[in-house]
Write a protein that holds these residues in place. Structure first.
Motif, PDB file in Angstrom:
ATOM      1  N   THR A   6      -9.709  61.626   4.608  1.00 15.43           N
ATOM      2  CA  THR A   6      -9.994  61.910   3.212  1.00 15.43           C
ATOM      3  C   THR A   6     -10.066  63.411   2.975  1.00 15.43           C
ATOM      4  OG1 THR A   6     -12.350  61.749   3.658  1.00 15.43           O
ATOM      5  CG2 THR A   6     -11.244  59.763   2.880  1.00 15.43           C
ATOM      6  N   PRO A   7      -9.786  63.813   1.750  1.00 17.82           N
ATOM      7  CA  PRO A   7      -9.850  65.237   1.429  1.00 17.82           C
ATOM      8  C   PRO A   7     -11.279  65.754   1.533  1.00 17.82           C
ATOM      9  CG  PRO A   7      -9.385  63.923  -0.535  1.00 17.82           C
ATOM     10  CD  PRO A   7      -9.374  62.998   0.636  1.00 17.82           C
ATOM     11  N   PRO A   8     -11.439  67.072   1.522  1.00 14.42           N
ATOM     12  CA  PRO A   8     -12.777  67.640   1.634  1.00 14.42           C
ATOM     13  C   PRO A   8     -13.638  67.235   0.449  1.00 14.42           C
ATOM     14  CG  PRO A   8     -11.184  69.328   1.039  1.00 14.42           C
ATOM     15  CD  PRO A   8     -10.420  68.081   1.324  1.00 14.42           C
ATOM     16  N   GLU A   9     -14.936  67.246   0.684  1.00 15.51           N
ATOM     17  CA  GLU A   9     -15.859  66.985  -0.412  1.00 15.51           C
ATOM     18  C   GLU A   9     -15.647  68.049  -1.475  1.00 15.51           C
ATOM     19  OE1 GLU A   9     -17.902  64.353  -0.769  1.00 15.51           O
ATOM     20  OE2 GLU A   9     -16.971  63.609   1.062  1.00 15.51           O
ATOM     21  N   ALA A  10     -15.947  67.717  -2.714  1.00 19.02           N
ATOM     22  CA  ALA A  10     -15.752  68.672  -3.802  1.00 19.02           C
ATOM     23  C   ALA A  10     -16.471  69.980  -3.480  1.00 19.02           C
ATOM     24  CB  ALA A  10     -16.278  68.083  -5.101  1.00 19.02           C
ATOM     25  N   ALA A  36       3.611  66.572  -0.061  1.00 16.30           N
ATOM     26  CA  ALA A  36       3.778  65.128   0.128  1.00 16.30           C
ATOM     27  C   ALA A  36       2.805  64.606   1.181  1.00 16.30           C
ATOM     28  CB  ALA A  36       5.221  64.805   0.512  1.00 16.30           C
ATOM     29  N   HIS A  37       2.667  65.324   2.283  1.00 14.30           N
ATOM     30  CA  HIS A  37       1.768  64.904   3.358  1.00 14.30           C
ATOM     31  C   HIS A  37       0.320  64.819   2.870  1.00 14.30           C
ATOM     32  CE1 HIS A  37       0.669  64.599   7.680  1.00 14.30           C
ATOM     33  NE2 HIS A  37      -0.449  65.142   7.253  1.00 14.30           N
ATOM     34  N   PHE A  38      -0.136  65.886   2.219  1.00 13.84           N
ATOM     35  CA  PHE A  38      -1.526  65.901   1.760  1.00 13.84           C
ATOM     36  C   PHE A  38      -1.779  64.883   0.648  1.00 13.84           C
ATOM     37  CE2 PHE A  38      -1.800  70.174   3.770  1.00 13.84           C
ATOM     38  CZ  PHE A  38      -2.964  69.974   4.490  1.00 13.84           C
ATOM     39  N   THR A  39      -0.853  64.727  -0.287  1.00 20.15           N
ATOM     40  CA  THR A  39      -1.096  63.771  -1.374  1.00 20.15           C
ATOM     41  C   THR A  39      -1.102  62.336  -0.861  1.00 20.15           C
ATOM     42  OG1 THR A  39       1.244  63.794  -2.039  1.00 20.15           O
ATOM     43  CG2 THR A  39      -0.241  65.289  -3.196  1.00 20.15           C
ATOM     44  N   ARG A  40      -0.292  62.038   0.150  1.00 19.32           N
ATOM     45  CA  ARG A  40      -0.355  60.696   0.763  1.00 19.32           C
ATOM     46  C   ARG A  40      -1.733  60.435   1.357  1.00 19.32           C
ATOM     47  NH1 ARG A  40       4.834  61.927   2.720  1.00 19.32           N
ATOM     48  NH2 ARG A  40       3.937  62.584   4.709  1.00 19.32           N
ATOM     49  N   SER A  41      -2.421  61.495   1.739  1.00 18.70           N
ATOM     50  CA  SER A  41      -3.756  61.368   2.338  1.00 18.70           C
ATOM     51  C   SER A  41      -4.874  61.471   1.304  1.00 18.70           C
ATOM     52  CB  SER A  41      -3.949  62.461   3.397  1.00 18.70           C
ATOM     53  OG  SER A  41      -2.971  62.333   4.408  1.00 18.70           O
ATOM     54  N   GLY A  42      -4.514  61.511   0.033  1.00 17.63           N
ATOM     55  CA  GLY A  42      -5.517  61.504  -1.022  1.00 17.63           C
ATOM     56  C   GLY A  42      -5.969  62.873  -1.508  1.00 17.63           C
ATOM     57  N   TRP A  43      -5.354  63.921  -1.028  1.00 17.29           N
ATOM     58  CA  TRP A  43      -5.712  65.270  -1.476  1.00 17.29           C
ATOM     59  C   TRP A  43      -5.079  65.541  -2.839  1.00 17.29           C
ATOM     60  CZ3 TRP A  43      -7.149  69.669   2.050  1.00 17.29           C
ATOM     61  CH2 TRP A  43      -7.644  69.214   3.281  1.00 17.29           C
ATOM     62  N   ARG A  44      -5.784  66.303  -3.660  1.00 14.68           N
ATOM     63  CA  ARG A  44      -5.238  66.786  -4.936  1.00 14.68           C
ATOM     64  C   ARG A  44      -4.740  68.207  -4.685  1.00 14.68           C
ATOM     65  NH1 ARG A  44     -10.866  65.512  -7.198  1.00 14.68           N
ATOM     66  NH2 ARG A  44     -11.003  66.939  -5.497  1.00 14.68           N
ATOM     67  N   VAL A  45      -3.423  68.379  -4.741  1.00 15.62           N
ATOM     68  CA  VAL A  45      -2.788  69.637  -4.373  1.00 15.62           C
ATOM     69  C   VAL A  45      -2.147  70.288  -5.598  1.00 15.62           C
ATOM     70  CG1 VAL A  45      -1.077  70.747  -2.876  1.00 15.62           C
ATOM     71  CG2 VAL A  45      -2.278  68.684  -2.087  1.00 15.62           C
ATOM     72  N   VAL A  46      -2.398  71.579  -5.749  1.00 12.55           N
ATOM     73  CA  VAL A  46      -1.765  72.393  -6.778  1.00 12.55           C
ATOM     74  C   VAL A  46      -0.894  73.417  -6.060  1.00 12.55           C
ATOM     75  CG1 VAL A  46      -2.181  74.155  -8.556  1.00 12.55           C
ATOM     76  CG2 VAL A  46      -3.615  72.104  -8.455  1.00 12.55           C
ATOM     77  N   THR A  47       0.275  73.691  -6.613  1.00 15.78           N
ATOM     78  CA  THR A  47       1.117  74.731  -6.037  1.00 15.78           C
ATOM     79  C   THR A  47       1.254  75.887  -7.021  1.00 15.78           C
ATOM     80  OG1 THR A  47       3.180  73.760  -6.847  1.00 15.78           O
ATOM     81  CG2 THR A  47       2.440  73.106  -4.636  1.00 15.78           C
ATOM     82  N   VAL A  48       1.407  77.071  -6.444  1.00 15.17           N
ATOM     83  CA  VAL A  48       1.645  78.285  -7.229  1.00 15.17           C
ATOM     84  C   VAL A  48       2.815  78.995  -6.574  1.00 15.17           C
ATOM     85  CG1 VAL A  48       0.677  80.417  -8.143  1.00 15.17           C
ATOM     86  CG2 VAL A  48      -0.837  78.494  -7.655  1.00 15.17           C
TER      87      VAL A  48
END
Length: 180
Positions: A6-10, A36-48
């Motif tokens: 799971t992604p890190p705690e808030a 793709a890897h992180f979002t499959r694992s439930g992470w909310r990812v933003v790119t810049v």
């Protein structure tokens, strides 16, 4: 912590990692694969994405579009005099990289592509297809690892195969856990 968990705690601010390298060094492809890897694992990812050119019309192949298709919850592209979020032009001047966490809201991870001179932790990409082979790491203390498709001297930095997305993601997740 693994990217497969799971992604890190808030946290008060999402973890930011840069992916930097010369043109054709594999930056965008690595960012796509990491998103793709992180979002499959439930992470909310933003790119810049940083570009030295003006924003180009969306044609399905822009780097921002590639990031979005990979699963980024927001894709920001910053050009010299303008910027966009998810393809929508923003009326204000382009933000500094340090302002991105405030702009994007709720995310676990920000992956910043380009930004070679930014004072953030970065993974340098190197590819034999790149015309420029000068390493960035020797003159940039913010480079914390190298991802490459060929044998290269990296000093004492961690070295990853450019295609080993799982290992690179685990390295980033460990950094997020330390900073979260």
């Amino acid at each position: 912590m693994s990217a497969d968990r799971t992604p890190p705690e808030a946290a008060s601010s999402p973890y930011m990692i840069g992916i930097a390298g010369w043109k054709n060094s594999g930056k965008t492809t690595l960012v796509e694969r990491l998103v793709a890897h992180f979002t499959r694992s439930g992470w909310r990812v933003v790119t810049v994405k940083h570009t030295h050119h003006q924003l180009r019309p969306h044609d399905g192949a822009t780097d921002g579009e590639r990031h979005s298709r990979a699963g980024a919850i927001a894709s920001i592209v910053i050009a010299p005099d303008t910027w966009e979020i998810d393809g929508a032009h923003q009326p204000s001047p382009p933000p500094q990289l340090t302002e991105i966490p405030r702009i994007i809201g709720d995310a676990d991870l920000i992956i910043a592509e380009g930004f070679k001179s930014a004072p953030i932790a970065k993974i340098e990409t190197r590819r034999t297809a790149s015309k420029t082979r000068d390493p960035l790491a020797p003159s940039d203390p913010h480079i914390i690892a190298i991802a490459t498709d060929h044998a290269t001297d990296v000093g004492n930095l961690p070295l990853f195969d450019l295609d080993d997305v799982a290992a690179i993601a685990a390295f980033i997740a460990a950094g997020a856990a330390k900073n979260g």
